[in-house]
Scaffold this motif. Structure first.
Motif, mmCIF file in Angstrom:
data_model
loop_
_atom_site.group_PDB
_atom_site.id
_atom_site.type_symbol
_atom_site.label_atom_id
_atom_site.label_comp_id
_atom_site.label_asym_id
_atom_site.label_seq_id
_atom_site.Cartn_x
_atom_site.Cartn_y
_atom_site.Cartn_z
ATOM 1 N N TYR A 33 -52.881 -40.187 -12.544
ATOM 2 C CA TYR A 33 -53.028 -38.744 -12.354
ATOM 3 C C TYR A 33 -51.726 -38.003 -12.655
ATOM 4 O O TYR A 33 -51.758 -36.827 -13.006
ATOM 5 C CB TYR A 33 -53.406 -38.435 -10.903
ATOM 6 C CG TYR A 33 -54.880 -38.362 -10.615
ATOM 7 C CD1 TYR A 33 -55.527 -37.144 -10.479
ATOM 8 C CD2 TYR A 33 -55.635 -39.518 -10.457
ATOM 9 C CE1 TYR A 33 -56.881 -37.075 -10.199
ATOM 10 C CE2 TYR A 33 -56.982 -39.458 -10.173
ATOM 11 C CZ TYR A 33 -57.599 -38.242 -10.048
ATOM 12 O OH TYR A 33 -58.949 -38.163 -9.759
ATOM 13 N N ALA A 34 -50.597 -38.653 -12.481
ATOM 14 C CA ALA A 34 -49.307 -37.971 -12.530
ATOM 15 C C ALA A 34 -48.596 -38.055 -13.880
ATOM 16 O O ALA A 34 -47.855 -37.141 -14.239
ATOM 17 C CB ALA A 34 -48.393 -38.524 -11.434
ATOM 18 N N LEU A 38 -50.739 -41.014 -19.503
ATOM 19 C CA LEU A 38 -51.925 -41.653 -18.922
ATOM 20 C C LEU A 38 -53.055 -40.638 -18.743
ATOM 21 O O LEU A 38 -54.214 -40.935 -19.040
ATOM 22 C CB LEU A 38 -51.572 -42.335 -17.601
ATOM 23 C CG LEU A 38 -50.592 -43.505 -17.702
ATOM 24 C CD1 LEU A 38 -50.252 -44.045 -16.324
ATOM 25 C CD2 LEU A 38 -51.136 -44.594 -18.604
ATOM 26 N N VAL A 39 -52.719 -39.446 -18.266
ATOM 27 C CA VAL A 39 -53.723 -38.386 -18.077
ATOM 28 C C VAL A 39 -54.455 -38.130 -19.394
ATOM 29 O O VAL A 39 -55.683 -38.000 -19.439
ATOM 30 C CB VAL A 39 -53.060 -37.084 -17.564
ATOM 31 C CG1 VAL A 39 -54.025 -35.908 -17.619
ATOM 32 C CG2 VAL A 39 -52.529 -37.272 -16.154
ATOM 33 N N GLU A 54 -48.665 -28.927 -21.719
ATOM 34 C CA GLU A 54 -47.658 -28.999 -20.647
ATOM 35 C C GLU A 54 -48.275 -29.785 -19.501
ATOM 36 O O GLU A 54 -49.458 -29.629 -19.199
ATOM 37 C CB GLU A 54 -47.309 -27.582 -20.183
ATOM 38 C CG GLU A 54 -46.308 -27.526 -19.065
ATOM 39 C CD GLU A 54 -45.950 -26.092 -18.653
ATOM 40 O OE1 GLU A 54 -45.040 -25.961 -17.838
ATOM 41 O OE2 GLU A 54 -46.588 -25.143 -19.130
ATOM 42 N N TYR A 55 -47.477 -30.646 -18.873
ATOM 43 C CA TYR A 55 -47.988 -31.391 -17.731
ATOM 44 C C TYR A 55 -46.804 -31.880 -16.900
ATOM 45 O O TYR A 55 -46.153 -32.856 -17.238
ATOM 46 C CB TYR A 55 -48.852 -32.585 -18.173
ATOM 47 C CG TYR A 55 -49.735 -33.089 -17.065
ATOM 48 C CD1 TYR A 55 -50.970 -32.510 -16.825
ATOM 49 C CD2 TYR A 55 -49.330 -34.131 -16.250
ATOM 50 C CE1 TYR A 55 -51.785 -32.953 -15.800
ATOM 51 C CE2 TYR A 55 -50.138 -34.580 -15.221
ATOM 52 C CZ TYR A 55 -51.360 -33.989 -15.009
ATOM 53 O OH TYR A 55 -52.160 -34.432 -13.992
ATOM 54 N N ASN A 56 -46.526 -31.159 -15.826
ATOM 55 C CA ASN A 56 -45.420 -31.490 -14.935
ATOM 56 C C ASN A 56 -45.987 -31.643 -13.530
ATOM 57 O O ASN A 56 -46.051 -30.683 -12.763
ATOM 58 C CB ASN A 56 -44.351 -30.395 -14.988
ATOM 59 C CG ASN A 56 -43.216 -30.647 -14.013
ATOM 60 O OD1 ASN A 56 -43.142 -31.695 -13.380
ATOM 61 N ND2 ASN A 56 -42.332 -29.683 -13.888
ATOM 62 N N CYS A 57 -46.435 -32.863 -13.225
ATOM 63 C CA CYS A 57 -47.079 -33.135 -11.933
ATOM 64 C C CYS A 57 -46.016 -33.331 -10.862
ATOM 65 O O CYS A 57 -45.682 -34.446 -10.466
ATOM 66 C CB CYS A 57 -47.990 -34.354 -12.040
ATOM 67 S SG CYS A 57 -48.935 -34.656 -10.536
ATOM 68 N N GLU A 86 -46.275 -38.337 -3.682
ATOM 69 C CA GLU A 86 -46.565 -39.568 -4.410
ATOM 70 C C GLU A 86 -47.475 -40.499 -3.617
ATOM 71 O O GLU A 86 -47.239 -40.768 -2.433
ATOM 72 C CB GLU A 86 -45.253 -40.278 -4.753
ATOM 73 C CG GLU A 86 -45.433 -41.444 -5.678
ATOM 74 C CD GLU A 86 -44.113 -42.021 -6.146
ATOM 75 O OE1 GLU A 86 -44.152 -42.993 -6.896
ATOM 76 O OE2 GLU A 86 -43.040 -41.513 -5.746
ATOM 77 N N ASN A 87 -48.515 -40.963 -4.292
ATOM 78 C CA ASN A 87 -49.491 -41.918 -3.748
ATOM 79 C C ASN A 87 -50.303 -41.376 -2.582
ATOM 80 O O ASN A 87 -50.991 -42.143 -1.904
ATOM 81 C CB ASN A 87 -48.816 -43.238 -3.342
ATOM 82 C CG ASN A 87 -48.056 -43.857 -4.487
ATOM 83 O OD1 ASN A 87 -48.458 -43.754 -5.645
ATOM 84 N ND2 ASN A 87 -46.950 -44.495 -4.181
#
Length: 158
Positions: A33-34, A38-39, A54-57, A86-87
């Protein structure tokens, strides 16, 4: 055989809850997810390509991506990550740019089930029942189910 997805949309309320178990540790599921790369491999239906702008988890981060169907039709989405632990937890906004001004608040809770298994519980709150029903009518269920099938493959690859 993949684990079933449970989708609950209570009548008359602007909420959706989605639950799914995974045959992978919570750390691996959260990472999927992060991490942007992978997303990009799993989020959305089988026949869609994803362009990640853009993807800044992280808490305060943002995202924007575009799903593209085989005919070239584009479906852009965007939002902000409000809380990321996280997690454990991701709280974010979600907006389909094709329906501006309809923003949902979503939370994904990651639960360790033991024995290398985990569960993701997603809860979405919409500004109205009509907005929630519009998302459901857009074939959201297919996207969720197929996305999680794709996520199973990503998790199996390690």
């Amino acid at each position: 055989m993949s684990n079933p997805v449970t989708i609950n949309a209570p009548e008359g309320l602007p909420f959706i809850e989605i639950e799914r178990d995974f045959d992978a540790p919570v750390e691996a599921v959260f990472r999927a997810y992060a991490e942007p790369e992978l997303v990009k491999q799993w989020l959305g239906p089988h026949d869609m390509e994803m362009e990640l702008n853009e993807y800044n988890c992280s808490s305060g981060g943002q995202y924007r991506y575009v799903h593209r169907d085989p005919a070239g039709e584009e479906y852009p989405f965007r939002g902000m990550f409000h809380t990321v632990r996280e997690n454990e937890l991701i709280v974010q906004t979600f907006e389909f740019e094709g329906f501006p001004d309809v923003v949902s608040i979503e939370s994904m809770t990651f639960t360790d089930l033991g024995n290398g298994r985990s569960k993701v519980t997603g809860q979405s709150a919409f500004p109205s029942v009509e907005a929630r029903d519009g998302i459901i009518a857009s074939d959201m269920e297919t996207g969720v189910v197929q996305g999680y099938e794709r996520l199973d493959k990503v998790l199996a690859q390690g």
